[in-house]
Each structure stands twice: as structure tokens, then as C-alpha cells.
Scaffold this active site. Structure first.
Site, mmCIF file in Angstrom:
data_model
loop_
_atom_site.group_PDB
_atom_site.id
_atom_site.type_symbol
_atom_site.label_atom_id
_atom_site.label_comp_id
_atom_site.label_asym_id
_atom_site.label_seq_id
_atom_site.Cartn_x
_atom_site.Cartn_y
_atom_site.Cartn_z
ATOM 1 N N GLU A 89 17.263 30.747 2.639
ATOM 2 C CA GLU A 89 17.840 29.477 2.235
ATOM 3 C C GLU A 89 19.324 29.428 2.581
ATOM 4 O O GLU A 89 20.034 30.428 2.482
ATOM 5 C CB GLU A 89 17.629 29.259 0.733
ATOM 6 C CG GLU A 89 16.149 29.136 0.412
ATOM 7 C CD GLU A 89 15.851 28.750 -1.026
ATOM 8 O OE1 GLU A 89 14.908 27.966 -1.220
ATOM 9 O OE2 GLU A 89 16.543 29.216 -1.944
ATOM 10 N N CYS A 102 26.968 27.389 2.743
ATOM 11 C CA CYS A 102 26.742 28.655 2.061
ATOM 12 C C CYS A 102 25.564 29.334 2.762
ATOM 13 O O CYS A 102 24.466 28.777 2.802
ATOM 14 C CB CYS A 102 26.432 28.368 0.594
ATOM 15 S SG CYS A 102 26.049 29.848 -0.358
ATOM 16 N N CYS A 109 17.758 40.724 -1.615
ATOM 17 C CA CYS A 109 18.973 41.493 -1.859
ATOM 18 C C CYS A 109 18.592 42.745 -2.625
ATOM 19 O O CYS A 109 17.696 42.724 -3.467
ATOM 20 C CB CYS A 109 19.963 40.663 -2.689
ATOM 21 S SG CYS A 109 21.565 41.465 -2.951
ATOM 22 N N CYS A 113 21.426 42.428 -9.376
ATOM 23 C CA CYS A 113 22.290 42.017 -10.476
ATOM 24 C C CYS A 113 21.438 41.287 -11.519
ATOM 25 O O CYS A 113 20.563 40.492 -11.181
ATOM 26 C CB CYS A 113 23.417 41.117 -9.966
ATOM 27 S SG CYS A 113 24.476 41.992 -8.791
ATOM 28 N N CYS A 116 20.875 37.316 -11.482
ATOM 29 C CA CYS A 116 20.733 36.641 -10.188
ATOM 30 C C CYS A 116 19.272 36.586 -9.765
ATOM 31 O O CYS A 116 18.590 37.616 -9.712
ATOM 32 C CB CYS A 116 21.554 37.370 -9.129
ATOM 33 S SG CYS A 116 21.407 36.649 -7.483
ATOM 34 N N CYS A 332 24.587 28.788 -7.251
ATOM 35 C CA CYS A 332 24.844 30.229 -7.151
ATOM 36 C C CYS A 332 23.763 31.030 -7.858
ATOM 37 O O CYS A 332 23.449 30.770 -9.018
ATOM 38 C CB CYS A 332 26.162 30.582 -7.816
ATOM 39 S SG CYS A 332 27.569 29.832 -7.048
HETATM 40 N N1 SAH Z 1 26.046 39.643 -2.919
HETATM 41 C C1 SAH Z 1 27.274 38.907 -2.786
HETATM 42 C C2 SAH Z 1 27.047 37.539 -2.205
HETATM 43 C C3 SAH Z 1 26.268 36.585 -3.120
HETATM 44 S S1 SAH Z 1 27.433 35.494 -3.759
HETATM 45 C C4 SAH Z 1 27.989 38.884 -4.111
HETATM 46 O O1 SAH Z 1 27.374 39.238 -5.107
HETATM 47 O O2 SAH Z 1 29.157 38.542 -4.160
HETATM 48 C C5 SAH Z 1 26.646 34.714 -5.018
HETATM 49 C C6 SAH Z 1 27.578 34.534 -6.200
HETATM 50 O O3 SAH Z 1 26.853 33.861 -7.227
HETATM 51 C C7 SAH Z 1 27.980 35.878 -6.757
HETATM 52 O O4 SAH Z 1 29.270 35.850 -7.277
HETATM 53 C C8 SAH Z 1 26.965 36.030 -7.837
HETATM 54 O O5 SAH Z 1 27.352 36.952 -8.786
HETATM 55 C C9 SAH Z 1 26.870 34.629 -8.388
HETATM 56 N N2 SAH Z 1 25.658 34.408 -9.160
HETATM 57 C C10 SAH Z 1 24.503 35.078 -9.063
HETATM 58 N N3 SAH Z 1 23.629 34.626 -9.952
HETATM 59 C C11 SAH Z 1 24.234 33.631 -10.622
HETATM 60 C C12 SAH Z 1 23.831 32.759 -11.653
HETATM 61 N N4 SAH Z 1 22.603 32.813 -12.159
HETATM 62 N N5 SAH Z 1 24.707 31.847 -12.107
HETATM 63 C C13 SAH Z 1 25.948 31.762 -11.583
HETATM 64 N N6 SAH Z 1 26.385 32.539 -10.590
HETATM 65 C C14 SAH Z 1 25.541 33.476 -10.117
#
Ligand code: SAH
Length: 355
Positions: A89, A102, A109, A113, A116, A332
Site C-alpha cells: 500500500e 507515503c 515488517c 511494534c 502497529c 499511520c
Molecule cells: N518502520 C519505520 C517506518 C514506518 S513509519 C518506523 O517505524 O519509523 C510509520 C509511523 O507510524 C511510525 O512512527 C510508527 O510508529 C507510526 N505508527 C505505527 N502504528 C501506529 C498507530 N497505530 N497509530 C499511530 N501511529 C502509528
């Protein structure tokens, strides 16, 4: 040979190998990136004989749009099909003055986390440089923005520093003045902070803006939310960032997902201020985008504002990220492509020495 995997000079070398003058490389590169043309047939300033020869000896692969959804706020999410039928996506976020794309760097991944959704997929495979740059090309031409100023953020699916070479090569392809000519100032690489890769990034001639997904202020909390913290704890991460060569007037962005009752207390805010002390930093607060299966909740707006105020009062630049495209799950941490089996997850994770 798939020309969409190559930088312009590499295309020129391939042409030379098949007996075609090098200067046609620039023409082809312009067709692909500036005009969004991936069929030799349409490259009308090349002779018919040359087009036939190119079609015989080379290909130009492109992700194809298999689904397109537009949110009530104008955010558009593309589901792209890759050559091996994997899907990823990519998101177009309209805004003024600049538009943002984006893009993803991996299918899934490996970072897992806790908040996420992409992390729940595991890592299915790495994207190639052509697939990463190809998302920007497809987005730019689908939205007819190829000739205007836009930003890209590597904040889609995947951890860019876990796919280092392909990511950097994609950025070089995108920066080429004969292509989309994207200035590195308009690129942002977001990472959980894989330290060896971050040290390597510090030596790159092409330097995107850096965003660090921090999300917590103690190792105990961060290791629970961002498991790679067990290997690269906060203090080492911050030390590496203090050494990181920042161009004039640039700042490192710290992303901080706010989870109700987990990392959103005034103490967390004050610890965050201390961690950033002496760094040219700005903080981007991301109130959690909730999703089924994610065991956290979003704090109230009052709570978010109180957290932001503590930072602002201590002269830390802070913004609260507007959540865009939540109704189409384009926000995000919400990018996920269902129905893809994590068959190669373990193998890939081992090969890349993570987890
Ligand atoms: N792996 C990289 C690139 C992904 S960026 C990184 O982690 O930085 C995606 C961003 O969205 C990251 O800052 C991640 O922590 C954030 N993110 C992930 N899940 C989210 C959620 N459920 N709500 C808000 N932000 C989220």
C-alpha cells in the site's frame, strides 16, 4: 534486464552492452520517471528499430494499481500489485502547500511494534529499489503531480533501514534531475533506529530528513512497544543521533505514538524533554490510530494537548499529527494487506539478523 531497477548511469551501461548508444539512456529515463511511460511503444522519440531492440533485450516493470480508495479528507490509498503478485500500500496525502506521498519499503515488517498493524503481518519480503521508486512514480502520475512539488515519506509498510541498499538506491533514482528530480530536503526516512544502518546513513552523500520512531522514554517501556530497543537501547540511539551530521537548519523528527495510560503521562513528557536536550529536534505526537487487534487506546484530546504543552513550555518544538485517511485505513500504522501468508517471515528475519 528490468530497466526500472536501475539508476540512469546503469541504464546507459546496459544500453552499451547491447550495442545501443549511451545517450538514449537519458531519453528512456525521462520517459519512465517524468512521463510515467513504461512501454517502449510509446517512446516516440526513439526509432521503431530501437524500440523493438529494447523490447527484446529489456523490460520495464511497474507496480500496477489494483485498488484505489479515497478518504473523505482526500487522502488516497493505492493497493499496488507487484510482479510476483504480492501487494503493498502507498498513500497520497493532499495538503497545502505541499503534497505528500507515503511509500512502503517492505512487504510487511519484521519490527513487530506493539501498536502497529503492519507489524502483525511479519516480514513477507523486501521491496526492490525499483518497487520503492516505482510507488512514487505511479503515485505522481496517477495524481498528475509529477511536475509539481511533492514530498515523500518512507512511512508506509516496512522498516527502511532494514532494507538499506534498495531504499538508498530508490532515493538516488528519485533524486535524479532527469527523472522526478526530488530534492533530498523533500524526502523523509522514518526508522525505529537500527544503529549500524543509522551509522552508515550518516556517511551517505544523499541525505534525506531523518525521523526516529521513539514512542517511549524508558528502556522498559520502549522495549515493550518497539522490541528492537532490546538490541539498540535508548541511550545508544540518542548517542548515535547526537553524532549524526545534520545539515544547517535541519532537525531530527521524533515520532511519539501516544497510548492512553502507557506513555502519555506528564512524567513521560518531562523525560522526553531531557532526552532531547541539546539536540536539534522536533517532536511529532501521533495519537494512536486504533485498529482491531491492537491492544491500546487513544488518549483524549485533553491528554494529548497537556503532553504537547509540557514540551512546548520547555522550548521543544512539537506538533500533533493530523490523522489522515483513517476511514480507509490509510493512516499511520494502519497499512496492512490481508491474506498474505507470512511463510518467509522467519527465514528473512534470520537472514537479516533481527528479532
Ligand atoms: N518502520 C519505520 C517506518 C514506518 S513509519 C518506523 O517505524 O519509523 C510509520 C509511523 O507510524 C511510525 O512512527 C510508527 O510508529 C507510526 N505508527 C505505527 N502504528 C501506529 C498507530 N497505530 N497509530 C499511530 N501511529 C502509528
Amino acid at each position: 534486464m528490468n530497466l526500472a531497477e536501475l539508476e540512469r548511469l546503469e541504464i546507459e551501461s546496459v544500453l552499451e552492452e547491447i550495442g545501443v548508444p549511451r545517450f538514449h539512456g537519458r531519453q528512456i529515463f525521462r520517459w519512465i520517471y517524468r512521463r510515467g511511460v513504461t512501454s517502449f511503444n510509446e517512446m516516440t522519440d526513439l526509432s521503431l528499430a530501437l524500440r523493438a531492440k529494447l523490447a527484446e533485450a529489456t523490460t520495464i516493470e511497474s507496480p500496477s494499481v489494483s485498488e484505489q480508495q479515497t478518504s473523505s479528507d482526500g487522502t488516497t490509498k493505492l493497493n499496488l500489485r507487484l510482479a510476483d503478485d504480492r501487494h503493498i500500500e502507498s498513500v497520497y496525502i493532499p495538503d497545502t502547500p505541499a503534497q505528500t506521498f507515503c511509500v512502503s519499503t517492505q512487504v510487511g515488517c519484521a519490527m513487530a511494534c506493539g501498536f502497529c498493524l503492519t507489524g502483525t503481518m511479519g516480514l513477507l519480503r523486501q521491496l526492490t529499489a525499483g518497487e520503492i521508486a516505482g510507488q512514487v512514480r505511479v503515485l505522481a502520475h496517477t495524481t498528475k503531480l509529477a511536475d509539481s512539488a511533492f514530498n515523500i515519506v518512507l512511512m508506509g509498510m516496512g522498516e527502511p533501514l532494514h532494507n538499506y541498499d534498495a531504499t538508498m538506491k530508490a532515493l538516488r533514482i528519485l533524486a535524479d534531475p532527469d527523472g522526478l528530480a526530488l530534492h533530498p530536503k523533500r524526502m523523509t526516512l522514518s526508522t525505529v533506529g537500527l544503529l549500524p544502518a543509522l551509522e552508515r546513513l550518516a556517511t551517505e552523500p544523499l541525505m534525506p530528513n531523518l525521523a526516529i520512531s521513539l514512542h517511549a522514554t524508558t528502556d522498559e517501556a520502549r522495549s515493550r512497544l518497539v522490541p528492537i530497543n532490546k538490541r539498540y537501547p535508548i541511550e545508544e540511539l540518542m548517542a548515535a543521533l547526537r553524532r549524526f551530521p545534520l545539515a544547517k537548519r535541519r532537525r531530527i523528527t521524533f515520532e511519539y505514538v501516544l497510548l492512553a495510560g502507557v506513555n502519555d503521562t506528564p512524567d513521560d513528557a518531562r523525560r522526553l524533554v531531557r532526552l532531547l536536550n541539546g539536540l536539534r529536534a522536533k517532536v511529532n505526537l501521533l495519537p494512536l490510530n486504533e485498529a482491531p487487534g491492537i491492544p491500546f487506546t487513544r488518549p483524549s484530546d485533553e491528554r494529548v494537548n497537556a503532553f504537547a504543552r509540557i514540551l512546548a513550555e520547555r522550548d521543544v518544538r512539537v506538533s500533533v499529527r493530523k490523522s489522515r485517511g483513517r476511514d480507509i485505513r490509510a493512516a499511520c500504522g494502519q497499512l496492512v494487506v490481508e491474506g498474505q501468508k507470512p511463510s518467509t517471515r522467519r527465514r528473512l528475519a534470520e537472514a537479516h539478523d533481527v528479532n
